[in-house]
Design a protein around this motif. Structure first.
Motif, PDB file in Angstrom:
ATOM      1  N   SER A 197     -10.966 -75.249  14.502  1.00  0.00           N
ATOM      2  CA  SER A 197     -11.525 -76.217  15.440  1.00  0.00           C
ATOM      3  C   SER A 197     -10.557 -77.365  15.699  1.00  0.00           C
ATOM      4  O   SER A 197     -10.321 -77.735  16.854  1.00  0.00           O
ATOM      5  CB  SER A 197     -12.860 -76.760  14.907  1.00  0.00           C
TER       6      SER A 197
ATOM      7  N   THR B  16     -19.180 -73.544  15.717  1.00  0.00           N
ATOM      8  CA  THR B  16     -18.874 -72.333  16.480  1.00  0.00           C
ATOM      9  C   THR B  16     -18.035 -71.357  15.669  1.00  0.00           C
ATOM     10  O   THR B  16     -18.356 -70.167  15.585  1.00  0.00           O
ATOM     11  CB  THR B  16     -18.129 -72.702  17.784  1.00  0.00           C
ATOM     12  N   PHE B  17     -16.955 -71.845  15.054  1.00  0.00           N
ATOM     13  CA  PHE B  17     -16.048 -70.963  14.320  1.00  0.00           C
ATOM     14  C   PHE B  17     -16.583 -70.575  12.946  1.00  0.00           C
ATOM     15  O   PHE B  17     -15.973 -69.764  12.247  1.00  0.00           O
ATOM     16  CB  PHE B  17     -14.655 -71.581  14.225  1.00  0.00           C
TER      17      PHE B  17
ATOM     18  N   ALA C 199     -13.108 -72.682   9.555  1.00  0.00           N
ATOM     19  CA  ALA C 199     -13.767 -73.169  10.771  1.00  0.00           C
ATOM     20  C   ALA C 199     -13.243 -74.547  11.158  1.00  0.00           C
ATOM     21  O   ALA C 199     -12.972 -74.800  12.343  1.00  0.00           O
ATOM     22  CB  ALA C 199     -15.289 -73.208  10.562  1.00  0.00           C
TER      23      ALA C 199
ATOM     24  N   GLN D 114     -19.446 -66.695  19.192  1.00  0.00           N
ATOM     25  CA  GLN D 114     -18.634 -67.892  19.378  1.00  0.00           C
ATOM     26  C   GLN D 114     -18.510 -68.332  20.835  1.00  0.00           C
ATOM     27  O   GLN D 114     -18.672 -69.515  21.136  1.00  0.00           O
ATOM     28  CB  GLN D 114     -17.256 -67.700  18.735  1.00  0.00           C
TER      29      GLN D 114
ATOM     30  N   HIS E  42     -17.199 -77.198  17.545  1.00  0.00           N
ATOM     31  CA  HIS E  42     -16.477 -75.942  17.340  1.00  0.00           C
ATOM     32  C   HIS E  42     -16.317 -75.592  15.868  1.00  0.00           C
ATOM     33  O   HIS E  42     -16.059 -74.432  15.543  1.00  0.00           O
ATOM     34  CB  HIS E  42     -15.139 -75.959  18.076  1.00  0.00           C
TER      35      HIS E  42
ATOM     36  N   ILE F  10     -17.810 -63.714  15.247  1.00  0.00           N
ATOM     37  CA  ILE F  10     -17.053 -63.785  16.500  1.00  0.00           C
ATOM     38  C   ILE F  10     -17.911 -63.467  17.728  1.00  0.00           C
ATOM     39  O   ILE F  10     -17.703 -64.035  18.803  1.00  0.00           O
ATOM     40  CB  ILE F  10     -15.794 -62.891  16.439  1.00  0.00           C
TER      41      ILE F  10
END
Length: 184
Positions: A100, A149-150, A96, A157, A146, A154
């Protein structure tokens, strides 16, 4: 739970449409909130026609971001395959962070410039004021955001990335809307 299942089905079956819709709605909402905070009353960042074009610009940006996320994950995987990133970046939190950092370093600046061009076209002005400040948000806001997010599956995201645009709009609106404490 049925709502989340429907959401996952929607973003899975319609990845570009769902990215466009989420960013069109939430990106524009972030701009409206920021503008309202700065002006200290409910306000739109343009006339109604400009708002419609801003929604479409954010929707296009959502599609660009959807492709960008997929491409940057492939780029990160290729760097790992060529032993150009440490093994800790292959899974979990390390993955992640790597995606990012690479996304916000190699994709973020161009995406922000593209979005500024869209906005300049919509607002019928040639204004790049604040673009450097926007690029700094890649470091202090987007890389940490992010990374979260990551870290998610998926299917969530793009939706979270769109929500982050609202959060950043609030932060920037509050920062700009603060009365200055220094003498002019």
């Amino acid at each position: 739970m049925a709502g989340m299942e429907r959401y996952i089905e929607w973003v899975t079956h319609f990845p570009l449409l769902s990215a466009a819709a989420q960013f069109g709605l939430l990106g524009t909402l972030g701009e409206i909130l920021s503008c309202s905070i700065i002006r200290r009353h409910a306000s739109l960042p343009g006339n109604w026609l400009q708002i419609v074009f801003k929604i479409l610009a954010w929707a296009l940006l959502g599609i660009v971001i959807k492709y960008g996320f997929a491409g940057m994950k492939g780029f990160t995987r290729a760097l790992l395959d060529h032993q150009m990133l440490p093994a800790i970046c292959a899974t979990g939190f390390g993955w992640a962070v790597a995606v990012s950092v690479l996304t916000n370093t190699f994709f973020g600046p161009q995406m922000m410039f593209f979005h500024r061009l869209e906005d300049n076209f919509i607002m019928q002005e040639w204004n790049f004021t604040g673009l450097t400040r926007a690029w700094w948000t890649l470091l202090w806001f987007w890389i940490p955001a992010h990374t979260i997010t990551f870290s998610l599956p998926i299917e969530y995201q793009i939706g979270l990335a769109a929500v982050w645009s609202v959060v950043l709009g609030l932060i920037l609106g509050l920062a700009k809307g603060r009365p200055s404490t220094t003498a002019s």
